[in-house]
Design a protein around this motif. Structure first.
Motif, mmCIF file in Angstrom:
data_model
loop_
_atom_site.group_PDB
_atom_site.id
_atom_site.type_symbol
_atom_site.label_atom_id
_atom_site.label_comp_id
_atom_site.label_asym_id
_atom_site.label_seq_id
_atom_site.Cartn_x
_atom_site.Cartn_y
_atom_site.Cartn_z
ATOM 1 N N ILE A 124 20.161 107.285 53.811
ATOM 2 C CA ILE A 124 20.883 107.597 52.577
ATOM 3 C C ILE A 124 22.358 107.280 52.752
ATOM 4 O O ILE A 124 22.982 106.647 51.893
ATOM 5 C CB ILE A 124 20.679 109.076 52.178
ATOM 6 C CG1 ILE A 124 19.244 109.312 51.727
ATOM 7 C CG2 ILE A 124 21.652 109.490 51.084
ATOM 8 C CD1 ILE A 124 18.894 110.782 51.529
ATOM 9 N N ALA A 147 27.951 110.526 50.368
ATOM 10 C CA ALA A 147 26.816 110.404 51.292
ATOM 11 C C ALA A 147 26.714 111.606 52.223
ATOM 12 O O ALA A 147 25.606 112.006 52.606
ATOM 13 C CB ALA A 147 26.946 109.115 52.102
ATOM 14 N N ASN A 148 27.850 112.201 52.572
ATOM 15 C CA ASN A 148 27.836 113.367 53.466
ATOM 16 C C ASN A 148 27.176 114.585 52.829
ATOM 17 O O ASN A 148 26.844 115.537 53.526
ATOM 18 C CB ASN A 148 29.251 113.727 53.912
ATOM 19 C CG ASN A 148 29.722 112.869 55.056
ATOM 20 O OD1 ASN A 148 28.942 112.164 55.684
ATOM 21 N ND2 ASN A 148 31.005 112.908 55.319
ATOM 22 N N ARG A 149 26.952 114.565 51.552
ATOM 23 C CA ARG A 149 26.273 115.682 50.892
ATOM 24 C C ARG A 149 24.827 115.819 51.390
ATOM 25 O O ARG A 149 24.228 116.871 51.253
ATOM 26 C CB ARG A 149 26.303 115.507 49.387
ATOM 27 C CG ARG A 149 27.723 115.542 48.819
ATOM 28 C CD ARG A 149 27.682 115.380 47.356
ATOM 29 N NE ARG A 149 26.982 116.543 46.823
ATOM 30 C CZ ARG A 149 27.453 117.322 45.893
ATOM 31 N NH1 ARG A 149 28.611 117.073 45.368
ATOM 32 N NH2 ARG A 149 26.758 118.359 45.470
ATOM 33 N N TRP A 150 24.273 114.757 51.936
ATOM 34 C CA TRP A 150 22.897 114.793 52.448
ATOM 35 C C TRP A 150 22.857 115.073 53.942
ATOM 36 O O TRP A 150 21.820 114.950 54.577
ATOM 37 C CB TRP A 150 22.185 113.482 52.129
ATOM 38 C CG TRP A 150 21.720 113.423 50.721
ATOM 39 C CD1 TRP A 150 20.521 113.856 50.252
ATOM 40 C CD2 TRP A 150 22.436 112.933 49.595
ATOM 41 N NE1 TRP A 150 20.460 113.665 48.897
ATOM 42 C CE2 TRP A 150 21.619 113.093 48.467
ATOM 43 C CE3 TRP A 150 23.699 112.374 49.415
ATOM 44 C CZ2 TRP A 150 22.008 112.725 47.195
ATOM 45 C CZ3 TRP A 150 24.086 111.999 48.150
ATOM 46 C CH2 TRP A 150 23.246 112.173 47.053
ATOM 47 N N MET A 188 17.457 117.590 47.701
ATOM 48 C CA MET A 188 18.572 117.622 48.611
ATOM 49 C C MET A 188 18.597 118.983 49.290
ATOM 50 O O MET A 188 18.428 120.011 48.679
ATOM 51 C CB MET A 188 19.863 117.356 47.839
ATOM 52 C CG MET A 188 21.047 117.287 48.735
ATOM 53 S SD MET A 188 22.503 116.648 47.925
ATOM 54 C CE MET A 188 23.029 118.067 47.017
ATOM 55 N N THR A 189 18.883 118.973 50.556
ATOM 56 C CA THR A 189 18.919 120.182 51.347
ATOM 57 C C THR A 189 20.236 120.916 51.113
ATOM 58 O O THR A 189 21.287 120.310 51.036
ATOM 59 C CB THR A 189 18.794 119.828 52.841
ATOM 60 O OG1 THR A 189 17.639 119.040 53.023
ATOM 61 C CG2 THR A 189 18.716 121.071 53.683
ATOM 62 N N SER A 190 20.167 122.237 51.025
ATOM 63 C CA SER A 190 21.379 123.038 50.883
ATOM 64 C C SER A 190 22.118 123.039 52.213
ATOM 65 O O SER A 190 21.524 123.262 53.265
ATOM 66 C CB SER A 190 21.009 124.454 50.468
ATOM 67 O OG SER A 190 22.158 125.252 50.463
ATOM 68 N N TYR A 217 19.067 111.503 56.152
ATOM 69 C CA TYR A 217 20.527 111.383 56.031
ATOM 70 C C TYR A 217 21.033 109.995 56.407
ATOM 71 O O TYR A 217 21.831 109.412 55.679
ATOM 72 C CB TYR A 217 21.212 112.445 56.897
ATOM 73 C CG TYR A 217 22.701 112.261 57.010
ATOM 74 C CD1 TYR A 217 23.521 112.424 55.905
ATOM 75 C CD2 TYR A 217 23.286 111.908 58.232
ATOM 76 C CE1 TYR A 217 24.889 112.254 56.008
ATOM 77 C CE2 TYR A 217 24.652 111.739 58.334
ATOM 78 C CZ TYR A 217 25.454 111.914 57.226
ATOM 79 O OH TYR A 217 26.802 111.736 57.326
ATOM 80 N N ASP A 259 19.782 116.399 56.185
ATOM 81 C CA ASP A 259 18.513 115.967 55.616
ATOM 82 C C ASP A 259 17.863 114.991 56.589
ATOM 83 O O ASP A 259 18.554 114.212 57.247
ATOM 84 C CB ASP A 259 18.781 115.285 54.266
ATOM 85 C CG ASP A 259 17.514 115.003 53.498
ATOM 86 O OD1 ASP A 259 16.841 114.005 53.845
ATOM 87 O OD2 ASP A 259 17.201 115.750 52.557
ATOM 88 N N ARG A 319 28.643 120.975 57.542
ATOM 89 C CA ARG A 319 29.186 119.740 56.983
ATOM 90 C C ARG A 319 29.717 118.865 58.121
ATOM 91 O O ARG A 319 30.187 119.375 59.134
ATOM 92 C CB ARG A 319 30.301 120.036 56.000
ATOM 93 C CG ARG A 319 29.807 120.753 54.772
ATOM 94 C CD ARG A 319 30.763 120.521 53.637
ATOM 95 N NE ARG A 319 30.389 121.318 52.483
ATOM 96 C CZ ARG A 319 29.533 120.929 51.553
ATOM 97 N NH1 ARG A 319 28.968 119.759 51.641
ATOM 98 N NH2 ARG A 319 29.244 121.699 50.531
#
Length: 160
Positions: A83, A71-74, A1-3, A80, A77, A9
């Motif tokens: 995912i 899902a927004n955590r990715w 996962m990308t930081s 994205y 990416d 965000r």
């Protein structure tokens, strides 16, 4: 996962978090009101029915917002979009199956008053929709958020 830095965000994240917080507050209020009304109208069965109706509604309505937040955590990416839709669609399918199971299981219970359960469920859904509308109307989100425009190759980068 990308930081992901906070600036990267999606703009929907604060809206969904606020909706979940206010939805939780409204759910607690509805649980108390439903308990009082259910107990006074239908006794112990009415109490349980009202609490079950509010709890079922609150859980299933929170799953969508929570799945989008997860899902927004990715975000950012390269994968994205697949995912995001995989998580959200998976959450909706899970909700559908669990809702059918909950209705079938609760229908067979002797303590459930169907009318009180239905009214509590509908009131909770309507209250959740009102919370969502109020949160969306009060949040300040730019009309063109999460967009970065390309620079003009002839003019160079205009950010400076």
């Amino acid at each position: 996962m990308t930081s992901i830095t906070p600036a990267r965000r999606p703009s929907s994240t604060p809206v969904l978090r606020t909706a979940l917080v206010w939805g939780g507050i409204v759910t607690v209020v509805l649980l108390v009101v439903g308990a009082v009304v259910g107990l006074s109208v239908g006794g112990a069965g009415g109490l349980g029915s009202a609490l079950a109706g509010v709890a079922v509604s609150a859980f299933f309505l929170a799953v969508t917002a929570a799945s989008i937040l997860i899902a927004n955590r990715w975000f950012g990416d390269p994968l994205y979009v697949p995912i995001f839709f995989g998580i959200v669609l998976g959450g909706w399918l899970l909700k559908l199956v669990l809702f059918i199971v909950a209705i079938v299981v609760l229908r067979e219970q002797a303590w459930v008053s169907p009318v009180i359960f239905y009214v509590a469920l509908v009131v909770s859904v309507v209250a959740s929709l009102v919370v969502d509308v109020v949160v969306l109307l009060r949040m300040r989100i730019p009309s063109a958020s999460d967009v970065s425009l390309p620079t003009d190759p002839d003019e160079g980068d205009r950010r400076s």
